[in-house]
Design an enzyme around this catalytic site. Sequence first.
Site, PDB file in Angstrom:
ATOM      1  N   GLN A  52      34.363  41.630  46.691  1.00  0.00           N
ATOM      2  CA  GLN A  52      33.559  42.782  47.106  1.00  0.00           C
ATOM      3  C   GLN A  52      33.624  44.005  46.194  1.00  0.00           C
ATOM      4  OE1 GLN A  52      33.133  45.934  50.823  1.00  0.00           O
ATOM      5  NE2 GLN A  52      34.319  44.129  51.188  1.00  0.00           N
ATOM      6  N   ASP A 111      32.559  28.309  31.933  1.00  0.00           N
ATOM      7  CA  ASP A 111      33.984  28.053  32.140  1.00  0.00           C
ATOM      8  C   ASP A 111      34.739  28.796  31.042  1.00  0.00           C
ATOM      9  OD1 ASP A 111      36.550  27.180  32.354  1.00  0.00           O
ATOM     10  OD2 ASP A 111      36.087  25.032  32.336  1.00  0.00           O
ATOM     11  N   ASN A 150      37.233  42.436  38.168  1.00  0.00           N
ATOM     12  CA  ASN A 150      38.240  42.783  39.184  1.00  0.00           C
ATOM     13  C   ASN A 150      39.108  41.570  39.493  1.00  0.00           C
ATOM     14  OD1 ASN A 150      35.981  41.643  40.671  1.00  0.00           O
ATOM     15  ND2 ASN A 150      37.039  42.241  42.543  1.00  0.00           N
ATOM     16  N   TYR A 173      43.677  43.140  48.643  1.00  0.00           N
ATOM     17  CA  TYR A 173      42.409  43.074  49.367  1.00  0.00           C
ATOM     18  C   TYR A 173      42.216  44.380  50.138  1.00  0.00           C
ATOM     19  CZ  TYR A 173      41.777  38.056  48.471  1.00  0.00           C
ATOM     20  OH  TYR A 173      41.579  36.843  47.875  1.00  0.00           O
ATOM     21  N   GLU A 174      41.003  44.517  50.666  1.00  0.00           N
ATOM     22  CA  GLU A 174      40.585  45.734  51.373  1.00  0.00           C
ATOM     23  C   GLU A 174      41.683  46.384  52.238  1.00  0.00           C
ATOM     24  OE1 GLU A 174      37.528  47.477  51.639  1.00  0.00           O
ATOM     25  OE2 GLU A 174      38.703  48.776  52.933  1.00  0.00           O
ATOM     26  N   ASP A 233      37.428  48.436  49.100  1.00  0.00           N
ATOM     27  CA  ASP A 233      36.597  47.626  48.214  1.00  0.00           C
ATOM     28  C   ASP A 233      35.351  48.379  47.753  1.00  0.00           C
ATOM     29  OD1 ASP A 233      38.163  45.387  48.096  1.00  0.00           O
ATOM     30  OD2 ASP A 233      37.205  44.375  49.770  1.00  0.00           O
ATOM     31  N   GLY A 272      37.930  68.549  60.076  1.00  0.00           N
ATOM     32  CA  GLY A 272      37.690  69.902  59.567  1.00  0.00           C
ATOM     33  C   GLY A 272      38.118  70.961  60.569  1.00  0.00           C
ATOM     34  N   GLY A 273      37.610  72.150  60.382  1.00  0.00           N
ATOM     35  CA  GLY A 273      38.031  73.275  61.224  1.00  0.00           C
ATOM     36  C   GLY A 273      37.235  73.400  62.521  1.00  0.00           C
ATOM     37  N   GLN A 274      36.271  72.520  62.743  1.00  0.00           N
ATOM     38  CA  GLN A 274      35.456  72.598  63.960  1.00  0.00           C
ATOM     39  C   GLN A 274      35.832  71.421  64.856  1.00  0.00           C
ATOM     40  OE1 GLN A 274      33.597  75.209  64.248  1.00  0.00           O
ATOM     41  NE2 GLN A 274      33.196  75.859  62.151  1.00  0.00           N
TER      42      GLN A 274
HETATM   43  N1  COA Z   1      36.047  30.158  34.370  1.00  0.00           N
HETATM   44  C1  COA Z   1      37.326  29.730  34.465  1.00  0.00           C
HETATM   45  N2  COA Z   1      38.257  30.347  35.204  1.00  0.00           N
HETATM   46  C2  COA Z   1      37.850  31.422  35.900  1.00  0.00           C
HETATM   47  C3  COA Z   1      36.532  31.922  35.858  1.00  0.00           C
HETATM   48  C4  COA Z   1      35.599  31.225  35.043  1.00  0.00           C
HETATM   49  N3  COA Z   1      34.344  31.628  34.938  1.00  0.00           N
HETATM   50  N4  COA Z   1      36.453  33.003  36.658  1.00  0.00           N
HETATM   51  C5  COA Z   1      37.677  33.179  37.185  1.00  0.00           C
HETATM   52  N5  COA Z   1      38.524  32.248  36.744  1.00  0.00           N
HETATM   53  C6  COA Z   1      39.942  32.087  37.031  1.00  0.00           C
HETATM   54  C7  COA Z   1      40.774  33.217  36.505  1.00  0.00           C
HETATM   55  O1  COA Z   1      40.961  33.093  35.127  1.00  0.00           O
HETATM   56  C8  COA Z   1      42.046  33.060  37.322  1.00  0.00           C
HETATM   57  O2  COA Z   1      42.824  32.040  36.750  1.00  0.00           O
HETATM   58  P1  COA Z   1      44.392  32.166  36.319  1.00  0.00           P
HETATM   59  O3  COA Z   1      45.062  32.950  37.404  1.00  0.00           O
HETATM   60  O4  COA Z   1      44.812  30.741  36.253  1.00  0.00           O
HETATM   61  O5  COA Z   1      44.460  32.851  35.013  1.00  0.00           O
HETATM   62  C9  COA Z   1      41.531  32.509  38.624  1.00  0.00           C
HETATM   63  O6  COA Z   1      40.151  32.153  38.412  1.00  0.00           O
HETATM   64  C10 COA Z   1      41.577  33.375  39.847  1.00  0.00           C
HETATM   65  O7  COA Z   1      41.441  34.736  39.598  1.00  0.00           O
HETATM   66  P2  COA Z   1      42.092  35.785  40.597  1.00  0.00           P
HETATM   67  O8  COA Z   1      41.522  37.110  40.297  1.00  0.00           O
HETATM   68  O9  COA Z   1      43.578  35.647  40.543  1.00  0.00           O
HETATM   69  O10 COA Z   1      41.530  35.299  42.029  1.00  0.00           O
HETATM   70  P3  COA Z   1      42.286  35.126  43.425  1.00  0.00           P
HETATM   71  O11 COA Z   1      41.257  34.513  44.323  1.00  0.00           O
HETATM   72  O12 COA Z   1      43.574  34.422  43.341  1.00  0.00           O
HETATM   73  O13 COA Z   1      42.592  36.640  43.869  1.00  0.00           O
HETATM   74  C11 COA Z   1      41.992  38.910  44.413  1.00  0.00           C
HETATM   75  C12 COA Z   1      41.569  37.432  44.425  1.00  0.00           C
HETATM   76  C13 COA Z   1      40.819  39.727  44.895  1.00  0.00           C
HETATM   77  C14 COA Z   1      43.177  39.129  45.344  1.00  0.00           C
HETATM   78  C15 COA Z   1      42.391  39.335  42.984  1.00  0.00           C
HETATM   79  O14 COA Z   1      41.332  38.999  42.124  1.00  0.00           O
HETATM   80  C16 COA Z   1      42.705  40.807  42.836  1.00  0.00           C
HETATM   81  O15 COA Z   1      43.763  41.283  43.241  1.00  0.00           O
HETATM   82  N6  COA Z   1      41.794  41.566  42.196  1.00  0.00           N
HETATM   83  C17 COA Z   1      41.980  42.966  41.908  1.00  0.00           C
HETATM   84  C18 COA Z   1      41.836  43.826  43.126  1.00  0.00           C
HETATM   85  C19 COA Z   1      40.523  43.630  43.820  1.00  0.00           C
HETATM   86  O16 COA Z   1      39.456  43.797  43.269  1.00  0.00           O
HETATM   87  N7  COA Z   1      40.628  43.335  45.111  1.00  0.00           N
HETATM   88  C20 COA Z   1      39.501  43.390  46.008  1.00  0.00           C
HETATM   89  C21 COA Z   1      38.716  42.201  46.038  1.00  0.00           C
HETATM   90  S1  COA Z   1      37.365  42.531  47.107  1.00  0.00           S
END
Ligand code: COA
Length: 446
Positions: free
Chosen positions: A36, A92, A115, A157-158, A187, A266-268
Amino acid sequence: MTSSANDMLPPPSSAPWGGAGKALDGVRVLDFTHVQSGPTCTQLLAYMGADVIKIERPGVGDITRGQLRDVQGADSLYFTMLNGNKRSITIDSKNKKGLEILERLVKICDVLVENFAPGALDRMGLTWERVHQLNPRMIMASVKGFGPGPYEDCKVYENVAQCAGGAASTTGFLEGPPLVTGAQIGDSGTGLHLALGIVAALYQRNRTGRGQRVLAAMQDGVLNLCRVKLRDQQRLKHGPLTEYSQYGQGIPFGDATPRAGNDSGGGQPGWILKCKGWETDPNAYIYFITQAPVWNEICDVIGVPEWKTHPDYATPNARLPRLKQIFDRIEQWTMTKTKLEAMDILNKYDIPCGPILSMKELADERSLRETGTVVEVDHPKRGKYLTVGNPIKLSDSPCEVQRSPLLGEHTNEILSSVLGYSEGEISEIRASGAITAPEKPRPAAA
Ligand code: COA
């Protein structure tokens, strides 16, 4: 005379309003976002005219495509409502050829937004140093859960951000546990912060010619939105927070900003009050603000004209210790009206108030449709759905909301018309597995 940004501008356009292109026309965004926070940011940039190219993992795509699915075989609303006006290419990034394509995209884009969890982009080989070397003009923008410090490596996450950014400790009722809010301030709130950082960096690049890194940490974004609560934290040193209803109830303050229920920030003083029908309708309520300049009108409307001059009620300070009793009395009046009737009456006297609108009411609200804040779009797999259009209205940059792309819908188009690959090269790329999902092994013959 010092020079100003004005000196660099062309003469004012004589095109009709809205006829001079979009605000971010010509800006190309390599969108490496998912879930998100990042997608909110890039969708806003796309609404404002940027060409947003979303990179997705072949066969899988943004994980939200399949999350909270309501229509079998179609992208979820979670995905479609956050990825409008974008193009999708599958690559990929862990495939050698895939990385080569990504690097070509880096060279011709203006902004890279991501992100991923901390370190994921580096592991792909796209470190800031590498990106800057490939394209010194590139702005590299990231959402992370935390900024540099003890938690910088954490996934977030959020609701984690709401808790770590001060929102949860200050939301809810005094006697209850901390609460998260329905507004996605971690988010979507951080996506908004990031979008502002990006446009500022684009503007600075006009002068410096070079890109820079932009970081919006979710904890920072939430804290920014909780600024008034940090204000209250500091005020506590100088005495109780008199506008919090716990003051009037004689409940002592601790050493941290407390949860304030529905008190206004606020103040109201304000509170949420029941309206006619509250027994069966969970949203038959109104937010009522006892704004000082209209106190006399409030007294007349609720039928206690004597409060206008009574020493216990006539001044804001006299009212502070009696807020609960005052709101109870106002509620006796609001309970005789529906929330919209109350709103009509109160608005005639300039008394600030707000009906508690349900998502159903907002989805059906005609004025929001007319302004393009709520938009219906058509999708080839799921049919019509509602989304939130651009909440920021630019008078010379109209927004036309388009549906979200199917997974990899624009892969060929981007490879050929943006990156200039020939038909033959695209066939080679396809054979390399860089843009296609690995084939599932066929079940062995019986
Ligand atoms: N091709 C190949 N690999 C890909 C890819 C693509 N096009 N796109 C993503 N990937 C891989 C990444 O390289 C990563 O691999 P690795 O860990 O082996 O290096 C993997 O997908 C997963 O990425 P990640 O960001 O760790 O996803 P997750 O699902 O485990 O975590 C979050 C999700 C949101 C918790 C994490 O991304 C995060 O903390 N983000 C920052 C904060 C944030 O934006 N949070 C709010 C989300 S709404």
